[in-house]
Scaffold this motif. Structure first.
Motif, PDB file in Angstrom:
ATOM      1  N   PHE A  44     -29.395  81.903  31.923  1.00 45.13           N
ATOM      2  CA  PHE A  44     -29.416  83.299  31.497  1.00 45.13           C
ATOM      3  C   PHE A  44     -30.614  84.044  32.066  1.00 45.13           C
ATOM      4  O   PHE A  44     -30.609  85.255  32.174  1.00 45.13           O
ATOM      5  CB  PHE A  44     -29.428  83.391  29.963  1.00 45.13           C
ATOM      6  CG  PHE A  44     -28.056  83.273  29.370  1.00 45.13           C
ATOM      7  CD1 PHE A  44     -26.993  83.953  29.936  1.00 45.13           C
ATOM      8  CD2 PHE A  44     -27.826  82.494  28.245  1.00 45.13           C
ATOM      9  CE1 PHE A  44     -25.724  83.849  29.391  1.00 45.13           C
ATOM     10  CE2 PHE A  44     -26.566  82.387  27.701  1.00 45.13           C
ATOM     11  CZ  PHE A  44     -25.508  83.060  28.279  1.00 45.13           C
ATOM     12  N   ARG A  45     -31.672  83.308  32.416  1.00 47.58           N
ATOM     13  CA  ARG A  45     -32.860  83.989  32.906  1.00 47.58           C
ATOM     14  C   ARG A  45     -32.919  84.049  34.425  1.00 47.58           C
ATOM     15  O   ARG A  45     -33.869  84.548  34.994  1.00 47.58           O
ATOM     16  CB  ARG A  45     -34.111  83.285  32.360  1.00 47.58           C
ATOM     17  CG  ARG A  45     -34.207  83.427  30.835  1.00 47.58           C
ATOM     18  CD  ARG A  45     -35.527  82.953  30.339  1.00 47.58           C
ATOM     19  NE  ARG A  45     -35.821  81.612  30.862  1.00 47.58           N
ATOM     20  CZ  ARG A  45     -37.037  81.096  30.915  1.00 47.58           C
ATOM     21  NH1 ARG A  45     -38.058  81.802  30.486  1.00 47.58           N
ATOM     22  NH2 ARG A  45     -37.235  79.884  31.374  1.00 47.58           N
ATOM     23  N   LYS A  46     -31.868  83.528  35.077  1.00 48.40           N
ATOM     24  CA  LYS A  46     -31.911  83.458  36.539  1.00 48.40           C
ATOM     25  C   LYS A  46     -31.255  84.678  37.181  1.00 48.40           C
ATOM     26  O   LYS A  46     -30.496  85.397  36.538  1.00 48.40           O
ATOM     27  CB  LYS A  46     -31.157  82.207  37.004  1.00 48.40           C
ATOM     28  CG  LYS A  46     -31.974  80.959  36.926  1.00 48.40           C
ATOM     29  CD  LYS A  46     -31.298  79.885  37.727  1.00 48.40           C
ATOM     30  CE  LYS A  46     -32.248  78.725  37.958  1.00 48.40           C
ATOM     31  NZ  LYS A  46     -31.668  77.751  38.862  1.00 48.40           N
ATOM     32  N   GLY A  47     -31.541  84.873  38.433  1.00 49.53           N
ATOM     33  CA  GLY A  47     -30.835  85.879  39.222  1.00 49.53           C
ATOM     34  C   GLY A  47     -29.486  85.334  39.651  1.00 49.53           C
ATOM     35  O   GLY A  47     -29.076  84.263  39.206  1.00 49.53           O
ATOM     36  N   SER A  48     -28.755  86.080  40.485  1.00 51.51           N
ATOM     37  CA  SER A  48     -27.418  85.649  40.876  1.00 51.51           C
ATOM     38  C   SER A  48     -27.234  85.749  42.377  1.00 51.51           C
ATOM     39  O   SER A  48     -27.882  86.545  43.038  1.00 51.51           O
ATOM     40  CB  SER A  48     -26.361  86.523  40.210  1.00 51.51           C
ATOM     41  OG  SER A  48     -26.220  86.160  38.877  1.00 51.51           O
ATOM     42  N   THR A  63     -17.492  87.877  31.821  1.00 53.00           N
ATOM     43  CA  THR A  63     -17.679  88.641  30.594  1.00 53.00           C
ATOM     44  C   THR A  63     -16.406  88.642  29.758  1.00 53.00           C
ATOM     45  O   THR A  63     -16.432  88.394  28.547  1.00 53.00           O
ATOM     46  CB  THR A  63     -18.048  90.088  30.964  1.00 53.00           C
ATOM     47  OG1 THR A  63     -19.100  90.055  31.898  1.00 53.00           O
ATOM     48  CG2 THR A  63     -18.449  90.861  29.768  1.00 53.00           C
ATOM     49  N   PHE A 212     -26.459  84.366  35.246  1.00 53.15           N
ATOM     50  CA  PHE A 212     -25.975  84.851  33.956  1.00 53.15           C
ATOM     51  C   PHE A 212     -24.486  84.561  33.770  1.00 53.15           C
ATOM     52  O   PHE A 212     -24.056  84.099  32.714  1.00 53.15           O
ATOM     53  CB  PHE A 212     -26.232  86.362  33.872  1.00 53.15           C
ATOM     54  CG  PHE A 212     -26.091  86.926  32.501  1.00 53.15           C
ATOM     55  CD1 PHE A 212     -27.184  86.999  31.651  1.00 53.15           C
ATOM     56  CD2 PHE A 212     -24.872  87.397  32.050  1.00 53.15           C
ATOM     57  CE1 PHE A 212     -27.058  87.529  30.382  1.00 53.15           C
ATOM     58  CE2 PHE A 212     -24.740  87.919  30.778  1.00 53.15           C
ATOM     59  CZ  PHE A 212     -25.830  87.985  29.945  1.00 53.15           C
ATOM     60  N   ASP A 213     -23.713  84.817  34.836  1.00 57.31           N
ATOM     61  CA  ASP A 213     -22.260  84.620  34.745  1.00 57.31           C
ATOM     62  C   ASP A 213     -21.915  83.167  34.443  1.00 57.31           C
ATOM     63  O   ASP A 213     -21.080  82.873  33.586  1.00 57.31           O
ATOM     64  CB  ASP A 213     -21.588  85.030  36.051  1.00 57.31           C
ATOM     65  CG  ASP A 213     -21.602  86.537  36.218  1.00 57.31           C
ATOM     66  OD1 ASP A 213     -21.877  87.226  35.220  1.00 57.31           O
ATOM     67  OD2 ASP A 213     -21.347  87.001  37.336  1.00 57.31           O
ATOM     68  N   LEU A 216     -22.595  82.386  30.904  1.00 56.46           N
ATOM     69  CA  LEU A 216     -21.528  82.856  30.006  1.00 56.46           C
ATOM     70  C   LEU A 216     -20.351  81.896  30.015  1.00 56.46           C
ATOM     71  O   LEU A 216     -19.799  81.560  28.956  1.00 56.46           O
ATOM     72  CB  LEU A 216     -21.034  84.240  30.457  1.00 56.46           C
ATOM     73  CG  LEU A 216     -21.860  85.454  30.054  1.00 56.46           C
ATOM     74  CD1 LEU A 216     -21.212  86.709  30.590  1.00 56.46           C
ATOM     75  CD2 LEU A 216     -21.962  85.540  28.532  1.00 56.46           C
TER      76      LEU A 216
END
Lengths: 301, 675
Positions: A44-48, A63, A212-213, A216
């Motif tokens: 969740f704290r990382k970039g993509s 999402t 983040f994806d 999720l």
């Protein structure tokens, strides 16, 4: 409300217990029980990184997938206490809202234009198509047996009394457990730990997701496991008072996690081409439950 | 009276005006005339839906007798659906046909046929005189034929059109048998005579009468095995016509079946079971074939058969409910069927419009050649996606609401019933679930291959989003799709009037809020809101989080292979390969392949052509037998005009001679009797 709280707690530990069981069974020390949650927190704290081929579908899909699982969680009851939403035919909503998530995860896999992810998507679409009738027949039989048509009504009035109903409960547990394995892409159908993309189902679909994806998607997976566990628990606890029901909930969820861990340690994945047959067997087992219910209700003369 | 005269005359006003107008104003005038007719018929429909059915008696003529026009709530509901789809279809057609500006004559004929079709289809909803009904039915068939063959220079189009025309006339034959049967016995063209006559018939005979009408309307609606015209006609027609055909013209078959259930007093249980079984089979067969189609419009056409099946399941359990006296079952069945009729009209026409947009931008409907269109046409893609999710019956859109009502109907059937009913209920449920799952395969395939990934074939460089005016009809439809999904109860109140017409539903309809199945729609509406809000909230939270992080673009992960090209993508056929292997016994796929030979790669080819097994058995085989038989008489067909005139004379003489011989036969028989 109670069911959501319990589900969240169960989801925290469930996957950790499965992984821990697997490592114990193979003689390794293994990661801590909270490791999956730590992984998600890190994600969740990382970039993509996004593929150049993808469109906004790819960004929207995780999402929607997550939201669909949360919505499904809202209708699952816990014994006497109904889910946040409880209505006539809520299990139809349960199945269809999960289908929304599946729809999006399939098209997001196709969005990458990869030669592997389409394969996983194709399998996922086919297997979930085969698994759904089993769930609907099972719920139909339970509805017929209990005379209610909502999760809470069915579970609150199920009485496990005669010998046939023991057999039915065992079969129902089997069906629900197997549906949970299919929906979560676990062992007999799919091997989450495989290293070859050609042999994956769910893992290959999320190859391109990151940060983040991916967080999720993984969280949704943990929740989904706890969700099906809760359905199985509900089969047994019925109207038992809370002081017994809540420990029973955790005990059964724990047992289920250990069982899954053991299955994954000692069983090999089925051949891909045999999976549909296996899943259709589930439909027949649930038809067996239906006929069992007809027997109990003495519809056969 | 005056309203109806104006209504019928409107296309002829068009016929007087259209040939003299410039191309640009033809479309506008057509739309204006259509809007006027929509207002007239819409006014009558709203009157009937608000509780005062319209009943007018036209004097008619010596031939037709009095023409009663009765617009009850059922007609009103269908008229409103028809008007909505014709308006959006007309608007879409206006922008779609702009690229055919040079074909002035075709455009004039097309516009006139369009107006006349609207009049005839609305007429069918109101006319209750069997003779005039047949005339309207024939006009509908002919105008549809003209609309389908707009692109008549293409031989495939003409062939599909004629296929449609022939099958439409099969439908008329069955209608005529039914009507002549009744008229012969009662000497009245009025539909009320059918009610009176059928209540005097014994059970079996009234069932056969019902089946006559059912087959006629089932051909129009596209129930399996009467569906074979549909997958040809829809792809051949221009996009707006396919949208309207799939949206409303096949629905007129549904209207006919519902109307006949109202006016024929028959054994509802038997009729219901027949409808139910045919519907489950139609639903399954339609979607099974839809999955393997490579042509996007053909895929959508097969999908219409599936949805007609779902509507039919609703009608079937409704009729069974009426027969059993199970009020909840009857109400849920009819309500689900009527709502799904609207829903399917909405999303199917929207899918055809968006497919039309793709066609105009890429000039192909072959799924395997498309890909990555979403980047060129994001709005079209989004609209297609909404319709695709809705058609799979997934919340929070409208398809879920109607399928939910039908599901609750099936589950409420479980609560009381004999073993036979229970089995029927559970197997219909399996059918409906399987239809839903297969539909998901079908539409993830369609959306995924057409819009996502990268182009599998060269897509024209000028491929771009169509103008807003062409997207507007789809936006209107999308808005209604979302409205039904989020506020289902409003629409349930709208359909309560037509549902209450059916015997055995009044009790439940009168207190819809108390009924547990309908009450469930309130929490579903909340759930839909929660889902939408959660997705939006989460999406923005995610964007907020990612804003601060490092977001990069990179190539798709190719498992270490660094130079993947677009040919290595998963294609539509490979996506459904495991499916088509499993369902091979039901499907026919003609394969043509050339594998690579030799050390150095030679040209390889792989081509598949799906075909319809039922069409092979029921149409092609019969045609072949017929051709074989007729082939024996080719010697008569010798190409000499004199002979043909002779045949004509012989025919006329035979016709004239029949009564004479018949009378003589009678007298000869009497002589025998005397002996």
């Amino acid at each position: 409300m109670l069911s959501i709280l319990l589900n969240l707690i169960a989801a925290l530990f469930f996957t950790g217990i499965v992984i821990r069981t697997k490592s114990k069974a193979s003689g390794r020390k293994g990661p801590g029980i909270m490791q999956p949650i730590r992984d998600v927190y890190r994600l969740f704290r990382k970039g993509s990184v996004y593929s150049e081929t993808t469109s906004f579908i790819f960004q929207l899909a995780p999402t929607v997938y997550f939201a669909s699982v949360v919505m499904a969680m809202l209708v699952v009851p816990f014994g006497k206490s109904p889910g946040v939403l409880s209505f006539y035919g809520d299990f139809i909503f349960f199945a269809y809202v999960l289908a929304l998530g599946k729809f999006f995860s399939i098209i997001s896999a196709l969005d990458t234009g990869s030669s592997f992810e389409g394969m996983g998507a194709s399998r996922e679409a086919l297997y979930s198509m085969f698994a759904e009738p089993a769930f609907f027949i099972l719920m139909g039989s339970l509805a017929l047996l209990s005379g209610h048509t909502s999760f809470q009504g069915i579970f609150a009035s199920l009485h496990i009394g005669s010998q046939i109903s023991y057999a039915l409960a065992a079969l129902a547990t089997f069906v629900l457990l197997m549906i949970a394995m299919i929906e979560n892409s676990r062992m007999p159908i799919d091997d989450p730990k495989t290293h070859l993309e050609l042999t994956m189902v769910h893992e290959v679909m999320i190859l391109d997701n990151s940060g983040f994806d991916l967080g999720l998607i993984l969280t949704a997976g943990y929740l989904k496991f706890a969700l099906y566990g809760a359905l199985i628990v509900n089969l047994f606890i019925g109207v038992i008072p809370y002081q017994y029901a809540i420990p029973a909930f955790f005990a059964i969820q724990f047992l289920m996690a250990v069982a899954i861990g053991l299955i994954e340690s000692f069983m090999a994945r089925f051949r891909m081409s045999h999976n549909p047959q296996f899943i259709v067997v589930l439909t027949s087992v649930s038809l067996l439950i239906f006929f069992g219910v007809l027997l109990i209700l003495q519809k056969f003369v | 009276m005056n309203l109806i005269t104006t209504f019928v005359l409107m296309p002829f006003v068009g016929l007087l005006l259209l040939p003299f107008l410039k191309v640009r104003s033809k479309g506008v005038v057509t739309l204006v005339l259509l809007t006027m007719n929509v207002i007239i018929s819409g006014y009558l429909a709203v009157l009937s839906l608000s509780g005062s059915p319209v009943s007018i008696s036209l004097p008619g003529s010596y031939v037709t007798d009095i023409i009663p026009i009765r617009i009850d709530a059922l007609s009103g509901w269908f008229i409103l659906i028809i008007n909505l789809i014709f308006l959006t279809g007309g608007l879409y057609g206006y922008s779609y046909l702009k690229s055919y500006k040079k074909r002035t004559n075709s455009l004039t004929l097309h516009s006139f046929a369009f107006l006349l079709q609207h009049v005839s289809i609305i007429g069918i909803c109101g006319i209750q005189n069997s003779f005039v009904f047949l005339i309207a039915w024939e006009i509908l068939a002919l105008t549809s034929f003209i609309l389908i063959i707009f692109d008549h220079e293409n031989p495939v189009t003409i062939k599909s059109g004629i296929n449609y025309l022939i099958q439409a006339h099969f439908s008329i034959v069955f209608l005529m048998i039914g009507f002549i049967w009744v008229v012969n016995k009662t000497n009245s063209y009025d539909f009320q005579a059918i009610t009176a006559y059928s209540s005097t018939l014994p059970g079996m005979a009234s069932l056969i009468l019902f089946l006559c009408f059912f087959i006629a309307f089932a051909i129009k609606a596209g129930f399996v095995p009467f569906h074979t015209w549909l997958p040809y006609a829809h792809p051949a027609a221009p996009a707006h016509v396919s949208g309207m055909m799939s949206g409303v013209i096949i629905k007129i078959g549904i209207f006919g079946i519902l109307r006949m259930l109202l006016i024929i007093k028959t054994d509802y249980i038997a009729a219901g079971f027949i409808i139910l079984i045919i519907s489950v089979l139609s639903g399954l067969y339609g979607v099974m074939l839809a999955i393997i189609q490579h042509n996007l419009k053909k895929l959508l056409a097969y999908h219409s058969i599936e949805n007609i099946g779902i509507i039919g399941i609703g009608i079937g359990i409704g009729a069974i409910g009426t027969g059993l006296g199970n009020t909840t079952l009857a109400t849920l069945g009819y309500a689900g069927a009527l709502l799904h009729t609207l829903n399917h009209a909405l999303f199917k026409s929207m899918l055809f419009y968006t497919a039309g947009n793709v066609y105009q931008a890429t000039h192909t409907m072959e799924i395997e050649k498309l890909g990555g269109v979403i980047k060129k046409m994001p709005q079209t893609a989004m609209l297609f996606l909404i319709a695709a999710i809705a058609i799979c019956g997934i919340p929070p859109f409208n398809g879920f609401i109607s399928e939910f009502i039908i599901y609750t109907g099936l589950y409420s059937w479980l609560s009381d019933g004999t073993l036979f009913s229970l089995l029927a209920a559970i197997f219909s449920t399996i059918g409906l679930v399987a239809i839903g799952g297969l539909a998901m395969i079908c539409f993830t395939k369609a959306f995924g291959t057409v819009f996502l990934g990268t182009a599998r074939h060269t897509i024209p460089a000028d491929c771009r989003e169509v103008k807003f005016i062409q997207l507007l009809p789809s936006y209107i439809l999308a808005l209604i799709i979302i409205l039904i999904g989020i506020f289902p109860l409003i629409f349930i109140h709208l359909i309560s009037m037509p549902v209450a017409l059916f015997p055995g539903t009044a009790e439940v309809v009168a207190n819809i809020p108390q009924n547990s199945a309908f009450a469930a729609l309130q929490p579903i509406s909340w759930a839909a809101w929660m889902l939408v809000l959660m997705v939006i909230g989460l999406y923005f939270f995610r964007r907020y989080r990612l804003k601060k992080r490092n977001v990069e673009l990179g190539p798709t992960w190719g498992c270490g292979y660094v130079a993947p090209n677009c040919k290595q993508q998963y294609t539509a056929s490979s996506f459904v390969r495991s499916y088509s292997k499993l369902f091979a016994p039901v499907l026919i796929v003609h394969k043509e392949e050339e594998i690579v030979h030799g050390v150095f790669p030679s040209e390889a080819k792989y081509h598949t052509q799906p075909y319809d097994k039922l069409e092979k058995g029921l149409i092609d085989r019969v045609l072949k037998l017929n051709k074989n038989f007729m082939g024996r008489f080719v010697f008569l067909n010798n190409g000499k005009l004199q002979f043909y005139i002779l045949y004509g004379i012989i025919f006329i003489l035979t016709v004239l001679a029949v009564p004479l011989i018949y009378r003589n036969l009678e007298s000869i028989l009497e002589i025998f009797k005397l002996l």
